[in-house]
Design a protein around this motif. Structure first.
Motif, mmCIF file in Angstrom:
data_model
loop_
_atom_site.group_PDB
_atom_site.id
_atom_site.type_symbol
_atom_site.label_atom_id
_atom_site.label_comp_id
_atom_site.label_asym_id
_atom_site.label_seq_id
_atom_site.Cartn_x
_atom_site.Cartn_y
_atom_site.Cartn_z
ATOM 1 N N ALA A 168 11.774 8.106 -14.696
ATOM 2 C CA ALA A 168 12.880 7.888 -13.767
ATOM 3 C C ALA A 168 12.633 8.606 -12.440
ATOM 4 O O ALA A 168 12.937 8.062 -11.367
ATOM 5 C CB ALA A 168 14.190 8.364 -14.392
ATOM 6 N N ARG A 169 12.066 9.791 -12.505
ATOM 7 C CA ARG A 169 11.794 10.531 -11.261
ATOM 8 C C ARG A 169 10.760 9.823 -10.396
ATOM 9 O O ARG A 169 10.857 9.827 -9.173
ATOM 10 C CB ARG A 169 11.324 11.946 -11.587
ATOM 11 C CG ARG A 169 12.464 12.888 -11.863
ATOM 12 C CD ARG A 169 12.075 14.322 -11.645
ATOM 13 N NE ARG A 169 13.227 15.181 -11.763
ATOM 14 C CZ ARG A 169 13.190 16.493 -11.709
ATOM 15 N NH1 ARG A 169 12.025 17.106 -11.534
ATOM 16 N NH2 ARG A 169 14.286 17.219 -11.812
ATOM 17 N N LYS A 170 9.764 9.242 -11.029
ATOM 18 C CA LYS A 170 8.721 8.561 -10.269
ATOM 19 C C LYS A 170 9.278 7.370 -9.490
ATOM 20 O O LYS A 170 8.657 6.923 -8.517
ATOM 21 C CB LYS A 170 7.605 8.103 -11.208
ATOM 22 C CG LYS A 170 6.781 9.255 -11.778
ATOM 23 C CD LYS A 170 5.722 8.753 -12.744
ATOM 24 C CE LYS A 170 4.887 9.897 -13.308
ATOM 25 N NZ LYS A 170 3.889 9.428 -14.297
ATOM 26 N N LEU A 190 11.391 8.301 -1.424
ATOM 27 C CA LEU A 190 11.153 9.477 -0.598
ATOM 28 C C LEU A 190 12.429 9.896 0.121
ATOM 29 O O LEU A 190 12.678 11.094 0.326
ATOM 30 C CB LEU A 190 10.046 9.190 0.421
ATOM 31 C CG LEU A 190 8.640 8.949 -0.149
ATOM 32 C CD1 LEU A 190 7.674 8.594 0.968
ATOM 33 C CD2 LEU A 190 8.156 10.180 -0.910
ATOM 34 N N GLU A 191 13.252 8.910 0.486
ATOM 35 C CA GLU A 191 14.508 9.218 1.161
ATOM 36 C C GLU A 191 15.447 9.997 0.244
ATOM 37 O O GLU A 191 16.098 10.954 0.664
ATOM 38 C CB GLU A 191 15.190 7.929 1.622
ATOM 39 C CG GLU A 191 14.486 7.212 2.757
ATOM 40 C CD GLU A 191 13.259 6.414 2.289
ATOM 41 O OE1 GLU A 191 13.047 6.302 1.060
ATOM 42 O OE2 GLU A 191 12.514 5.911 3.145
ATOM 43 N N GLU A 192 15.503 9.607 -1.042
ATOM 44 C CA GLU A 192 16.372 10.315 -1.976
ATOM 45 C C GLU A 192 15.871 11.736 -2.214
ATOM 46 O O GLU A 192 16.664 12.684 -2.269
ATOM 47 C CB GLU A 192 16.455 9.572 -3.307
ATOM 48 C CG GLU A 192 17.384 10.258 -4.310
ATOM 49 C CD GLU A 192 17.447 9.557 -5.650
ATOM 50 O OE1 GLU A 192 18.278 9.960 -6.486
ATOM 51 O OE2 GLU A 192 16.672 8.607 -5.866
ATOM 52 N N VAL A 193 14.560 11.885 -2.342
ATOM 53 C CA VAL A 193 13.993 13.216 -2.550
ATOM 54 C C VAL A 193 14.319 14.113 -1.356
ATOM 55 O O VAL A 193 14.736 15.268 -1.532
ATOM 56 C CB VAL A 193 12.466 13.128 -2.762
ATOM 57 C CG1 VAL A 193 11.854 14.517 -2.840
ATOM 58 C CG2 VAL A 193 12.149 12.342 -4.028
ATOM 59 N N GLY A 195 5.731 16.573 -5.486
ATOM 60 C CA GLY A 195 6.010 15.202 -5.905
ATOM 61 C C GLY A 195 7.478 14.846 -5.791
ATOM 62 O O GLY A 195 8.126 15.089 -4.766
ATOM 63 N N SER A 196 8.030 14.293 -6.863
ATOM 64 C CA SER A 196 9.409 13.811 -6.859
ATOM 65 C C SER A 196 10.410 14.852 -7.337
ATOM 66 O O SER A 196 11.569 14.531 -7.588
ATOM 67 C CB SER A 196 9.525 12.553 -7.735
ATOM 68 O OG SER A 196 9.085 12.823 -9.059
#
Length: 212
Positions: free
Chosen positions: A28-30, A34-37, A67-68
């Motif tokens: 799910a994290r992958k 990038l905007e959410e991270v 990473g995420s």
């Protein structure tokens, strides 16, 4: 006559359930953008800097996100700007955690085992006990404060060295807070979770490790 060999015991039910949950959470994290991270990192910074415990802290133990993972870069910059001492982990060969002072910029970090670690002198495994606030990574946490990490057991050993009463906070995404997490005897709970929606107090009262 050869000695009868006992069958090798398989993983405990809790450990097997952890592996399945860990795979689900990692997948799910992958998928996170990038905007959410980046937005999660901004909100975590704001929520944590507003905490009285963080405002009063002289030393904060944190980690360098990769990473995420929910981003810690903006938070670490802000802590340094406030003159706080920030220590971050250095993974030892036996998967225990040493600590070193975060340099304040990426220039003093090296990549080891896929992690970003400071190049400064090690402070020893007990350095985490000097922190006024401890911020830890994870993949999910339940309402009792039991978290699931990447499976190395690093932070369970580190958290065992944190004095009782020191704020311990896991940094997560909103949907990773309040999950059902299998618990083993060595697991150490945290006191709160930080996610984009805010700080969620957690309580380990009334729940022990599985089978205990």
């Amino acid at each position: 006559m050869p000695e009868t060999q006992r069958p090798h015991p398989g993983p405990s039910p809790a450990r097997a359930a952890k592996t399945a949950l860990r795979d689900q959470l990692t997948t799910a994290r992958k998928r996170r953008s990038l905007e959410e991270v980046a937005e999660t990192g901004r909100r975590l910074r704001d929520h944590l800097l507003a905490l009285p415990e963080v405002r009063r802290a002289a030393t904060v133990a944190s980690y360098v996100s990769v990473g995420s993972e929910p981003g810690t870069g903006l938070l670490l910059e802000a802590l340094h700007a406030q003159g706080k001492r920030v220590i971050v982990p250095v993974v030892l060969p036996d998967l225990d955690l040493d600590w070193a002072v975060h340099p304040g910029t990426g220039a003093g970090l090296a990549t080891r085992r896929g992690l970003l670690e400071p190049e400064g002198p090690p402070l020893g495994v007990d350095a985490i006990a000097t922190a006024d606030v401890v911020l830890v990574p994870g993949l999910a946490v339940d309402d009792a404060g039991y978290r699931i990490g990447k499976g190395g057991g690093c932070y369970d050993r580190a958290l065992a060295r944190v004095p009782v009463g020191t704020p311990t906070i896991v940094l997560l995404y909103d949907d990773e807070v309040g999950r059902e997490v299998p618990v083993e005897p060595h697991d150490r709970p945290v006191l709160a979770a930080a996610s984009p929606r805010g700080i969620t107090p957690l309580s380990a009262r009334g729940r022990g490790p599985a089978g205990g």
